[in-house]
Design a protein around this motif. Structure first.
Motif, PDB file in Angstrom:
ATOM      1  N   ARG A  94      59.620  62.771  64.484  1.00  0.00           N
ATOM      2  CA  ARG A  94      60.483  61.683  63.999  1.00  0.00           C
ATOM      3  C   ARG A  94      61.871  61.791  64.606  1.00  0.00           C
ATOM      4  NH1 ARG A  94      57.778  62.688  59.026  1.00  0.00           N
ATOM      5  NH2 ARG A  94      59.526  63.925  58.231  1.00  0.00           N
ATOM      6  N   ARG A  97      61.827  60.204  67.988  1.00  0.00           N
ATOM      7  CA  ARG A  97      61.800  58.738  67.930  1.00  0.00           C
ATOM      8  C   ARG A  97      63.159  58.174  67.486  1.00  0.00           C
ATOM      9  NH1 ARG A  97      56.572  60.146  65.627  1.00  0.00           N
ATOM     10  NH2 ARG A  97      54.990  59.793  67.236  1.00  0.00           N
ATOM     11  N   CYS A 100      65.446  58.183  70.452  1.00  0.00           N
ATOM     12  CA  CYS A 100      65.098  57.096  71.373  1.00  0.00           C
ATOM     13  C   CYS A 100      65.671  55.777  70.882  1.00  0.00           C
ATOM     14  CB  CYS A 100      63.588  56.984  71.520  1.00  0.00           C
ATOM     15  SG  CYS A 100      62.808  58.374  72.363  1.00  0.00           S
TER      16      CYS A 100
END
Length: 225
Positions: A94, A97, A100
């Motif tokens: 997580r 992500r 990102c």
């Protein structure tokens, strides 16, 4: 000095002026090790920034990525990047992500890869030029599993290299025997060669006074070189 946090993120700035690269990294500094930036990550990111002209089009995998500062620098410099962390570590995935999304890279692939395990995601990886890993030599019990995975990837991609930084924590910890076992060779890169011999990098307070080393690991040839 470190730039102030906003909304639980810290900014890391490489260079100044219009050519600067600024990344926002969501961090949870009081939590597990995959949820904030460690000193080694800033040094490896600095190495990537110093070699940014060689990155466009290069195929890169970051292992043990956590908040993924090095991988994001590579991606912003034009590399085709895949981020990975342990498939049994959902919080670390997580973190990948979130980083990102915070930096406008929502389509960057994030994979669960557990070192030492030949899982389908590992077997299905596209060809690679560079493997990245910052502070992945953290716990000696993981060293062999990590190098097993690195060796597998380098065998599949004989011209690839593993770019890694590690923090010297104990004179008793060594990977030399494992490198020999897996027929891998190492080039040590002095920090001053890429402007990382400083206590403060990327407008942060890292790496501080920690002793960090940079290595490039690749397959040894049949004659041992």
């Amino acid at each position: 000095m470190a730039e102030p946090r906003r909304g639980g993120a810290r900014r890391y700035r490489f260079a100044e002026g219009p050519a600067a690269l600024v990344l926002r990294i969501p961090e949870a500094p009081d939590s597990q090790h995959g949820t904030h930036v460690w000193p080694c990550a800033v040094v490896l990111a600095q190495y990537l920034w110093a070699h940014r002209s060689s990155l466009p089009g290069r195929r890169v995998l970051e292992v043990g990525a956590g908040v993924s500062l090095p991988g994001l620098v590579a991606a912003k410099c034009g590399a085709e990047v895949v981020l990975s962390d342990g498939e049994e570590l959902p919080r670390c995935l997580r973190s990948c992500r979130r980083s990102c999304l915070a930096n406008g890279l929502p389509r960057l692939p994030v994979l669960g890869l557990t070192w030492g395990r030949l899982a389908p995601a590992l077997l299905a990886l596209a060809p690679l030029d560079i493997i990245l890993g910052s502070d992945v030599f953290f716990d000696p019990k993981d060293f062999e599993d990590l190098l097993t995975t690195v060796y597998f990837l380098l065998e599949k991609n004989p011209h690839a290299q593993f770019w890694t930084t590690y923090q010297v924590r104990s004179a008793d910890w060594s990977i030399e025997a494992l490198l020999c076992k897996w027929k891998l060779k190492t080039i040590r890169v002095p920090l001053h060669a890429f402007g990382a011999d400083k206590e403060h990098l990327a407008s942060s307070s890292l790496p501080g006074r920690h002793t960090i080393e940079m290595m490039i690991i690749s397959l040894a040839r049949s004659d041992g070189t």
